[in-house]
Each structure stands twice: as C-alpha cells, then as structure tokens.
Design a protein around this motif. Sequence first.
Motif, mmCIF file in Angstrom:
data_model
loop_
_atom_site.group_PDB
_atom_site.id
_atom_site.type_symbol
_atom_site.label_atom_id
_atom_site.label_comp_id
_atom_site.label_asym_id
_atom_site.label_seq_id
_atom_site.Cartn_x
_atom_site.Cartn_y
_atom_site.Cartn_z
ATOM 1 N N LYS A 260 0.835 -1.197 0.000
ATOM 2 C CA LYS A 260 0.000 0.000 0.000
ATOM 3 C C LYS A 260 0.872 1.251 0.000
ATOM 4 N N ARG A 261 0.481 2.274 -0.774
ATOM 5 C CA ARG A 261 1.211 3.535 -0.832
ATOM 6 C C ARG A 261 0.309 4.661 -0.359
ATOM 7 N N TYR A 262 0.934 5.703 0.239
ATOM 8 C CA TYR A 262 0.162 6.765 0.880
ATOM 9 C C TYR A 262 0.609 8.148 0.427
ATOM 10 N N TYR A 263 -0.320 9.101 0.553
ATOM 11 C CA TYR A 263 -0.036 10.514 0.338
ATOM 12 C C TYR A 263 0.461 11.131 1.648
ATOM 13 N N ASN A 264 0.743 12.439 1.613
ATOM 14 C CA ASN A 264 1.196 13.113 2.835
ATOM 15 C C ASN A 264 0.594 14.510 3.004
ATOM 16 N N ASP A 265 -0.573 14.740 2.421
ATOM 17 C CA ASP A 265 -1.193 16.067 2.505
ATOM 18 C C ASP A 265 -1.494 16.465 3.948
ATOM 19 N N MET A 266 -2.121 15.565 4.703
ATOM 20 C CA MET A 266 -2.440 15.884 6.096
ATOM 21 C C MET A 266 -1.171 15.989 6.929
ATOM 22 N N SER A 267 -0.179 15.175 6.639
ATOM 23 C CA SER A 267 1.084 15.247 7.369
ATOM 24 C C SER A 267 1.720 16.631 7.215
ATOM 25 N N LYS A 268 1.710 17.155 5.991
ATOM 26 C CA LYS A 268 2.248 18.498 5.736
ATOM 27 C C LYS A 268 1.473 19.549 6.519
ATOM 28 N N LYS A 269 0.163 19.410 6.531
ATOM 29 C CA LYS A 269 -0.672 20.381 7.240
ATOM 30 C C LYS A 269 -0.417 20.328 8.742
ATOM 31 N N MET A 270 -0.309 19.124 9.297
ATOM 32 C CA MET A 270 -0.139 18.985 10.741
ATOM 33 C C MET A 270 1.227 19.501 11.193
ATOM 34 N N ILE A 271 2.273 19.277 10.403
ATOM 35 C CA ILE A 271 3.589 19.765 10.837
ATOM 36 C C ILE A 271 3.660 21.279 10.716
ATOM 37 N N GLN A 272 2.936 21.852 9.764
ATOM 38 C CA GLN A 272 2.870 23.306 9.673
ATOM 39 C C GLN A 272 2.171 23.886 10.903
ATOM 40 N N LEU A 273 1.060 23.298 11.292
ATOM 41 C CA LEU A 273 0.334 23.748 12.478
ATOM 42 C C LEU A 273 1.151 23.515 13.746
ATOM 43 N N LEU A 274 1.868 22.415 13.785
ATOM 44 C CA LEU A 274 2.715 22.129 14.935
ATOM 45 C C LEU A 274 3.817 23.164 15.075
ATOM 46 N N ASN A 275 4.453 23.533 13.980
ATOM 47 C CA ASN A 275 5.507 24.548 14.037
ATOM 48 C C ASN A 275 4.960 25.901 14.489
ATOM 49 N N GLN A 276 3.759 26.238 14.058
ATOM 50 C CA GLN A 276 3.142 27.474 14.535
ATOM 51 C C GLN A 276 2.949 27.428 16.036
ATOM 52 N N SER A 277 2.458 26.312 16.521
ATOM 53 C CA SER A 277 2.242 26.151 17.964
ATOM 54 C C SER A 277 3.560 26.194 18.727
ATOM 55 N N ALA A 278 4.599 25.558 18.185
ATOM 56 C CA ALA A 278 5.901 25.532 18.851
ATOM 57 C C ALA A 278 6.519 26.915 18.921
ATOM 58 N N LYS A 279 6.454 27.673 17.832
ATOM 59 C CA LYS A 279 7.009 29.023 17.816
ATOM 60 C C LYS A 279 6.275 29.935 18.795
ATOM 61 N N GLU A 280 4.975 29.791 18.860
ATOM 62 C CA GLU A 280 4.187 30.578 19.808
ATOM 63 C C GLU A 280 4.583 30.233 21.240
ATOM 64 N N TYR A 281 4.760 28.949 21.499
ATOM 65 C CA TYR A 281 5.135 28.513 22.840
ATOM 66 C C TYR A 281 6.516 29.058 23.213
ATOM 67 N N ALA A 282 7.495 28.886 22.317
ATOM 68 C CA ALA A 282 8.852 29.354 22.600
ATOM 69 C C ALA A 282 8.874 30.871 22.761
ATOM 70 N N GLY A 283 8.104 31.580 21.942
ATOM 71 C CA GLY A 283 8.087 33.032 22.022
ATOM 72 C C GLY A 283 7.411 33.560 23.261
ATOM 73 N N ASN A 284 6.445 32.792 23.795
ATOM 74 C CA ASN A 284 5.730 33.228 24.994
ATOM 75 C C ASN A 284 6.388 32.797 26.283
ATOM 76 N N SER A 285 7.487 32.009 26.176
ATOM 77 C CA SER A 285 8.157 31.528 27.371
ATOM 78 C C SER A 285 8.721 32.695 28.173
ATOM 79 N N LEU A 286 8.570 32.588 29.478
ATOM 80 C CA LEU A 286 9.096 33.642 30.357
ATOM 81 C C LEU A 286 10.579 33.482 30.638
ATOM 82 N N VAL A 287 11.135 32.334 30.201
ATOM 83 C CA VAL A 287 12.545 32.084 30.465
ATOM 84 C C VAL A 287 13.378 32.766 29.392
#
Length: 288
Positions: A260-287
């Motif tokens: 079986k072979r698979y696409y990666n459209d949702m994978s691309k979308k999820m890692i983009q959203l994850l990076n947005q969340s990570a950058k927001e978290y790192a930027g909001n850190s009080l440390v």
Amino acid sequence: MSYVFHKGEYVNENQAFIAKDNRAFRLGDGFFESMRVIDGKVLFLENHFARITDTIKALKMVAQENFSLDLLRSQIQGLLQRNNITRGGRVRITFYRKATGFYLPHSDDVNYLIESEPLLENEFLLNPIGKTVDIFTDFKKDVNKLSIYKSLNAQLYIMAALHSREKNLDDALIQNNKFAIIESIASNIFIVSNGVLYTPTLQDGCIAGTMRMNIINIAIDNKIKVYECTLNPQNLLAADEIFLTNAVKGVEWVVAYRTKRYYNDMSKKMIQLLNQSAKEYAGNSLVS
C-alpha cells in the motif's frame, strides 16, 4: 566540553558516575522523558511535567519535596546554556529509584539525569522521503496499567528495531496482545481517512505520548475531526495516509505499508500547524 545535570549539579558528562548497583542499570527501575528544544527553550514542558509526575506516581516513586515545574525548567535551561544550545536541540531526562536493594528497593526516592544535545534544525521538518513500515509480529505488547508509560525496559522496541533492520524497513508497527495496532518503535501512530484522524486509544496500551496529545489538540483547534479507537491491519490498508508522532521529530509520514502507498497532505498540514504552535510557545516563554 559537554555537561549533564545529575544529582542536583552540573557536571562534565564524562564525570557523571553511575554505580554498579544503580537500579536503572541493574533492573531497569525507572523511566525517561524526551523533549524538543526550539529557540533554546524546551517545548511544551507543562505536558512533559504532567506525564513525569503521573509516571512517578504510577511507579510508586517519591520525588524530592521541592520538585516542581519551575525547578525542572530552571535546571533544563541551565544545562542548555552551559552546552550553548541556543536554537534547536533535544533533551532526555532519565529518572530512576536511587536506593540500592534487589527487587524490593530500600527507598523509593528518585534521582534523575538530564542530557542535552544540539540539533541542526530549529523547527520540526517533515521527512522528505516517506517511511516504509510493516507489522512486527514476533512479540506483542501486554496491556496493563504501566503500558502507557516510557519505562526503561525497552526490549520489545529494541527487538522491533532489529527486525526493521533485517527487513530493510524504516520502522515497525507494534501490536498489543489482542492484535490491535498501537504504536511504532519510538512513535505514536495516526491514520487519515477522508480527512479524519484516527489514533489508537490509550486503553489499547499505546504510550501516552505528549506529541500525540499535542496533535490531537491541534487538530481539534483547527476543526479537524480526530477519534481515539482500536486500529487493526485492515484500517491501515483502507487509510489515505499514515503518520507517526513523537516529541523530538514531531510528525513523520509513512509512504508504504507492505504494497500500500500513501499521500502526505495531512502530514504536511499537521507539521505546519505544529511549528506554529511551537514558535508561539517558545516566544511566549518567560525564560530568557
């Protein structure tokens, strides 16, 4: 020179002494936690700390009285600064019962060792070549109250990794003792069908991954349906996509399960959203 944090102080990694009767070495009496660093700050530490405290309780260990989220954050950031990790990196914390004794420990107090290393990438990157996987059938994972925790006993995953190497695969999928698909060697698993995410339920014995939880929350926040359920091999064959998640690598897409072979459209979308969340978290850190 690289440093580690061990027994309450920063020491040269070559001077971090583990005694021959250390319970982690002798008995695997402990657990570990892996974390990702972006912009010199450990990500989603609150989620990791919650799992750490849950695991300590489940293993009937006793943390030091002043052990807290703020203390752990300070210790990690101090180590990152000493090792000059100002952008991408990874952190691993190994917790173990510090007393001696055979199966019955003389004390349940906990020690821990914090390690860190730099990574070239300062964000989560989707693997350019999809991973090839198959089911590891030699051993099954027993389902019990400790199945969801990251124990130091990793023999099942080591055997699965050896199997993958022998079969020229990139990863192997683990089944529980009822033949449900629950995880891979070092990751949780999601499948995608018609734009909906499905991931194994914790009741089936998969590791309660912090990235698994983050992906579920990100999907819900972005109105992507996600269900926790029992997965079987037929679900893999019917899926449009498969991706794997863990705290350090984020999201990795799977290109092939058997024929079986698979696409990666949702994978691309999820890692983009994850990076947005990570950058927001790192930027909001009080440390700083």
